[in-house]
Design a protein around this motif. Sequence first.
Motif, PDB file in Angstrom:
ATOM      1  N   MET A 168      -2.825 -27.320 103.641  1.00 22.03           N
ATOM      2  CA  MET A 168      -3.440 -28.326 102.783  1.00 22.03           C
ATOM      3  C   MET A 168      -4.895 -27.985 102.471  1.00 22.03           C
ATOM      4  O   MET A 168      -5.658 -28.852 102.058  1.00 22.03           O
ATOM      5  CB  MET A 168      -3.338 -29.707 103.448  1.00 22.03           C
ATOM      6  N   GLU A 169      -5.282 -26.730 102.691  1.00 20.28           N
ATOM      7  CA  GLU A 169      -6.648 -26.300 102.415  1.00 20.28           C
ATOM      8  C   GLU A 169      -6.603 -25.080 101.490  1.00 20.28           C
ATOM      9  O   GLU A 169      -5.605 -24.361 101.447  1.00 20.28           O
ATOM     10  CB  GLU A 169      -7.381 -25.922 103.711  1.00 20.28           C
ATOM     11  N   ASN A 170      -7.702 -24.827 100.811  1.00 21.12           N
ATOM     12  CA  ASN A 170      -7.723 -23.671  99.915  1.00 21.12           C
ATOM     13  C   ASN A 170      -9.013 -22.862 100.020  1.00 21.12           C
ATOM     14  O   ASN A 170      -9.329 -22.117  99.109  1.00 21.12           O
ATOM     15  CB  ASN A 170      -7.488 -24.113  98.461  1.00 21.12           C
ATOM     16  N   ARG A 171      -9.756 -23.041 101.097  1.00 21.23           N
ATOM     17  CA  ARG A 171     -10.955 -22.233 101.283  1.00 21.23           C
ATOM     18  C   ARG A 171     -10.647 -21.021 102.147  1.00 21.23           C
ATOM     19  O   ARG A 171      -9.779 -21.065 103.017  1.00 21.23           O
ATOM     20  CB  ARG A 171     -12.083 -23.065 101.912  1.00 21.23           C
ATOM     21  N   ARG A 172     -11.403 -19.947 101.968  1.00 20.68           N
ATOM     22  CA  ARG A 172     -11.134 -18.682 102.654  1.00 20.68           C
ATOM     23  C   ARG A 172     -11.275 -18.826 104.174  1.00 20.68           C
ATOM     24  O   ARG A 172     -10.555 -18.181 104.946  1.00 20.68           O
ATOM     25  CB  ARG A 172     -12.092 -17.600 102.138  1.00 20.68           C
ATOM     26  N   GLU A 173     -12.167 -19.662 104.610  1.00 18.64           N
ATOM     27  CA  GLU A 173     -12.371 -19.825 106.057  1.00 18.64           C
ATOM     28  C   GLU A 173     -11.089 -20.331 106.732  1.00 18.64           C
ATOM     29  O   GLU A 173     -10.784 -19.969 107.871  1.00 18.64           O
ATOM     30  CB  GLU A 173     -13.521 -20.786 106.333  1.00 18.64           C
ATOM     31  N   TYR A 174     -10.329 -21.165 106.006  1.00 20.37           N
ATOM     32  CA  TYR A 174      -9.072 -21.654 106.568  1.00 20.37           C
ATOM     33  C   TYR A 174      -8.016 -20.549 106.565  1.00 20.37           C
ATOM     34  O   TYR A 174      -7.185 -20.478 107.477  1.00 20.37           O
ATOM     35  CB  TYR A 174      -8.584 -22.875 105.797  1.00 20.37           C
ATOM     36  N   PHE A 175      -8.041 -19.702 105.572  1.00 22.92           N
ATOM     37  CA  PHE A 175      -7.128 -18.561 105.575  1.00 22.92           C
ATOM     38  C   PHE A 175      -7.422 -17.654 106.775  1.00 22.92           C
ATOM     39  O   PHE A 175      -6.487 -17.188 107.456  1.00 22.92           O
ATOM     40  CB  PHE A 175      -7.268 -17.775 104.276  1.00 22.92           C
ATOM     41  N   ASP A 176      -8.686 -17.420 107.040  1.00 18.62           N
ATOM     42  CA  ASP A 176      -9.042 -16.555 108.177  1.00 18.62           C
ATOM     43  C   ASP A 176      -8.579 -17.153 109.496  1.00 18.62           C
ATOM     44  O   ASP A 176      -8.161 -16.434 110.405  1.00 18.62           O
ATOM     45  CB  ASP A 176     -10.563 -16.337 108.200  1.00 18.62           C
ATOM     46  N   ARG A 177      -8.627 -18.477 109.591  1.00 17.35           N
ATOM     47  CA  ARG A 177      -8.157 -19.115 110.819  1.00 17.35           C
ATOM     48  C   ARG A 177      -6.647 -19.008 110.966  1.00 17.35           C
ATOM     49  O   ARG A 177      -6.116 -18.855 112.059  1.00 17.35           O
ATOM     50  CB  ARG A 177      -8.577 -20.584 110.849  1.00 17.35           C
ATOM     51  N   ALA A 178      -5.949 -19.080 109.844  1.00 13.82           N
ATOM     52  CA  ALA A 178      -4.480 -19.090 109.887  1.00 13.82           C
ATOM     53  C   ALA A 178      -3.875 -17.697 109.831  1.00 13.82           C
ATOM     54  O   ALA A 178      -2.667 -17.542 110.052  1.00 13.82           O
ATOM     55  CB  ALA A 178      -3.936 -19.938 108.736  1.00 13.82           C
ATOM     56  N   LYS A 179      -4.668 -16.691 109.515  1.00 13.50           N
ATOM     57  CA  LYS A 179      -4.141 -15.340 109.283  1.00 13.50           C
ATOM     58  C   LYS A 179      -3.265 -14.816 110.416  1.00 13.50           C
ATOM     59  O   LYS A 179      -2.207 -14.218 110.162  1.00 13.50           O
ATOM     60  CB  LYS A 179      -5.308 -14.382 109.031  1.00 13.50           C
TER      61      LYS A 179
END
Length: 1462
Positions: A168-179
């Motif tokens: 439910m997020e679209n910022r890169r920092e959240y992608f890095d956490r979920a990677k």
Amino acid sequence: MRKEEATRDENQKHAVKKRVLPGKNTTHGRVVGPFGFIEDQVLGNNLQTKPSCNVDGDYSRAVRSRKFVLIFHELSMTGAPLSMIELATELLSCGATVSAVALSRKGELMQELGKRGIKLIKDKGRLSFEAASKADLVIAGSAVCASWIEQYVARSPEASRRVALWVMENRREYFDRAKPVLNRVEKLVFLSETQSKIWLSWCEEENVKLIADPAVVPLSVHDELALPAMEKRKQLRDAHKTLSKSVLWTPVTTHIAAIYSAGDVYVINAQGLGETFGRVTVEAMAFGLPVLGTDAGGTKEIVEHNITGLLHPPGRRGVKVLARNLQYLLDNPSARVEMGMNGRRKAGRLYMKNQTYSKLAQNLVSAWGFPRSSISAFFVSPLHLLSSRRSVNNRQFLLNAGMREAKSIPGDGGDDGAKSYGRGCFCVVGFVNPERAVLRSQALEMGAEYQPECDLRLYSLVCAFPNTPKFRQVKAETGTIVGKEWISECHLTGSWLTLSLKLMHVGKPWRNQLSPGGEVKKQLMAQVHMGKNFLPSFPLLRRSILIWWLESQEEKPEADELKKIAAEGILTCLQDALDALEQNQDVTQISEQWKFVPQAADSILKKFPEHGETLSMKGLTLNCMDRKTEAYELNDLKSHVCWHVYGLLYRSDREYREAIKCYRNALRIDPDNIEILRDLSLLQAQMRDLAGFVETRQQLLTLKPNHRMNWIGFAVSHHLNSDPSKAIDILEAYEGTLEEDHPPENERCEHGEMLLYKISLMEECGLLDKALSELRKKEIKIVDKLACKEQEVTLLVKLGRFEEGGQLYRILLSVNPDNYGYYEGLQKCYGLYRDDEQYSSDEIDRLNNLYASLAEQFPQSSAVKRIPLDFLQGDKFREATVNYIKPLLSKGVPSLFSDLSSLYNQSGKADILEKIFLEIEDSVRMTGGYPGREEREPPSTLMWTLFLLAQHYDRRGRYDVSLSKIDEAIGHTPTVIDLYSVKSRILKHAGDMAAAAAFADEARCMDLADRYINSECVKRMLQADQVAVAEKTAVLFTKEGEQHNNLHDMQCMWYELASGESHYRQNDLGQALKKFLAVEKHYGDITEDQFDFHSYCLRKMTLRAYVEMLKFQDRLHSHSYFRKAAAGAILCYLKLFDSPMKSIAEEDDEMSKLPPSQKKKLRQKQRKAEARAKKEAEVKNEDSNVTSKSGKKNTKPVDPDPHGEKLLQVEDPLSEATKYLKLLQKNSADSIETHILSFEVNMRKQKILLAFQAVKQLIRLDAENPGTHRCLIRFFHRVASLPTPVTESEKLIWSVLDVERPEISSLHGKSLLEANDIFLRNHEDSLMHRAAAAEMLHLLEPSNKLKAVRLIEDSINNLVSRCGALGSIREWKLKDCISVHKVLETALVDKDAASRWKLRCAEYFPYSTYFGGSRSSAVPNSSYNQISKNPENGSPAHAGGGTSVDYVASNGKLEGFKDLSI
């Protein structure tokens, strides 16, 4: 009354209004609310929390009866948690089971979960993982949940197939956490196509490959609220009397209808990448508002420009556009209304709940195989089973077969018989997906329907395998059990077939006390057609009912068939008893359950007196009823069942060798009995009969080659039998049996473990290249990726491929930068590792550069900063040490000294450390900061520096300085528990055990909930010989009602060892033996515990751990605890042999010789001792019979020998000592203590050659050890005193000694006196060597006693020069001086010399209570004098300085424990 009710309702109404109406907004001064009250008043009661479910919809059918776990990242009133809580509500309304896990419990939704009936799991660790593993699907509602998913998948790799991540997020920092988890979850779900494209581009950029294509499921509008609210929009607008003309500031609320209804235009001005989706946008559209939004993110997908709203660019350039758009809509009401209605129609078409959950249902079906809409409306009902390690999956579902097309399952005996049998219900249990889903679908297509409940006695069981909990439960309730093939064949033929085709069990007799008549007879008649080799399922086995029923049938069996059918019935009962015995069930429970069986068996034995199976059943039941003698007498030795039962009886008594003999006898009668072969193989593995283990495993594989466990067991047997190459061949042959070399999906983890085991076997055989090739080839099939990489790097290093190994070690370090093993391996790859840590200057420079680069790569790692301290020297060592310890002192890390302690073993580093510590102390004390730095440190830094210095001086033997530092630290911060614990340790090292116990108790009282501190206190009390107080303190952390027994049940070996040593010092040999033998029993129990793993590990494929466990068990008795316990027991038996217990007659004889006054005193003393013992027994009995909180009275078994008196009544103490000596010789052959004890025992037993063997072993280990010298001189001195040999055996012994003596270099061509003098000259500076030489001089020449004493008294306590700032340290150790004092007192028997020695040592060790040091607690005027005059147990003081001590003043007094209620 009506008036009162009306008044109460009005008051409640005003209370509600007051509660929901906030005060002023102090920032803007605008009135806020009261939206909740307005909404409830206009729309009715809480429409926003009312769920709805279309029971005929795809979504409802897909989730009904499923179990879901939802992961919330928080419980705030924000988009993601609100979406998840609405999803949970919808799942519940459609018949699903929902549990929630909250990673953060802060927020306003905590109460909302309870209101909606959503179960919140207590923690986010083990409990949440267990719940998730039992769920059909886990949905994580935020990228923030990636940390939880990572832990869960690491714990259960196969569970990733049942995890969906709803991003439910679209910022890169959240992608890095979920990677880390994106490529491990089965499905990613996004809210919009824009978001999906952004995340997929990031995945491509980072080379993250997803398991499956992601799904897009937009959020929905709450249609039950939006639709009626729209109709009453005018009423809601009119209700806002406080609406400002400028700005209205609202609080966080779930009451949105009034807010949206109050507006004319909705503005969503999200910047950057825009909104992920923008649920508020579709909500506004549903309420008929035109939307002004940024042309980015999910907004540009939702809003159609000039149709449902107006878009503007993000950033500064969009400000003016937004202003123009606002002005346009304000000036054009008709455009505003038209756009609003267009938006409302679009929201109704695309963003209502039915559209959202329809998309969700499609994804459930495509990704996880949930039922499609074409399947009839039946879904799995997860019913929780009893836990059992034998069950594969705790899921079951009940089916009502033919409820739509037929009313029952057709049976062999016609419809009537089938109806009475089971009434058409069957339960499918033990299967996992996808097999479970296939069986369910086949049954559903045949017309089966879900039935929520069914009487256990009336349904059949479709079971994955026997002996599951449900299998045993249905057996117990006269149910019938069939295999899975029955459903498959029914599906194939298109009709329900007879149950007897795949029958596993036809029911159990004698469960309910009913007479066999009427409907029961019909049931029995229907079942007897299923096969005459099975006992019919009737309720009760009475004295003659079995024979009566069989003889009453129209198709009466022949006599031999009748016997066989009866035997099968008995075996049904027998198998349950066997299962109960194997599971170690409570004997009383088994007795209660089966107490009628002997009588039932007697009724059969009257007809068939030689029926072995019945005899076996009766014997096994008697064994469970604790009537073992009768059980052993009731076997027919011509029956394999009887021999099997005999083996089980012996196995229950731990007579494994006898059990193996019984199993072999059973196999002579029935050589292909798989159950017996399996039991035999387990015993052979337990007893390490490896050749027999291989033979039995081969036979099992031959009989059942389609069973995976038989292949694996055969391979392991060859490995254990030192034939790993054969094991590799077997595993490769097993792989060849798999279809396309792929295991079933649910066995991926086990198959990966088998592959790793095979590769380890190749490594063991030296096939390194083949092992590496196989590992890389099969890497994709190995689930444990970390173990795979570790195995690969090990092979690379062994192959000398150091460059590849170094690269792989760096990858591993990125996973765990604090793993010391990885750093060691990396050093090996660079050629910079030495076992002795002796590096050249060039190697040190290279190592320093290596770790400097690693420190830049892993700045948070402590290992990369600590390891260089081991190899650096001089100024570089000093600089690195300062940089390492400063942050830890600032943080206050108590374990810093333990971390640095290994550096004290390296020459010169202790002096450098001392200088560093002192410089830091001076700087912090004077300037408040570290040397060379202006920043001031917190005040606690000085305290932790003093704490570190105290431990440093304790390590170097400067106890006076150490105590002064720790006292200063306590004065600085008297509330730190570690300070008191360290002071206790320092006092123990200094020799004041009583004061050490007092300060340990001071620390304990500061934190009564800390088990470790409590244990440290107990240990100090036992070292001070305060046994009774120590026991009362120890039981504070045991279960109520059984405290004393629990210390033994918890296998608290450190306590039993310390207690045994204390009792031994006090000459209480009975209690000492009791404690030492308790420790020995624990090791026996640990050995027995491995039995359960022989089958478990083969089944679960934990093969590497299994082999390591067996190797550990083989060296179990070499553990230090066992060595101490065995040595203590041997010393007790030696002491008992040297000073045997007096018999009652001897005691009476001695008493008769005493004068009357002394007789009277002795009798009074005996009476007091008896009264004291009786009182203690009563107190312990009260403690053991305490009633627990649950109301259950806890009673422990009575100890028949509480004081160990029976242990002392042994006829031959030396024989008992030999039992433990043999274990030490086998498992601790490299310990000098083992062979000294062997020498002492065999010298007393007059076993000359065995004693000489011990002497030779001592010379092998350390020829210069004082103990070795003593044994050598004593042995040949004893031999010289023996009479001239007469018998042949004596002559043989002498001839052996004549040959062996010249081989001993220290005696070659020398007399014993000369050898003793040479030993003294070689070690004249060592106190212990001088004492040994003096003792042997006195032994060889008793007239030279004064010379021997002078040898000891002339010893010089040399100063050991140090570079430290506080002077030098003396060489002698406290324990050595105590040993020398005992030599003077007991061996040389010179009390004057012993007294002189004691006074001399009191100066060297002023804190020692043994020597009466001036600063010890033994001196009345010392600072630590809080001591009682007599030892606590009424015996001589502790050899190392222990007299009894009460608590120091700050803790109260010892007397407080006398009335302590545990």
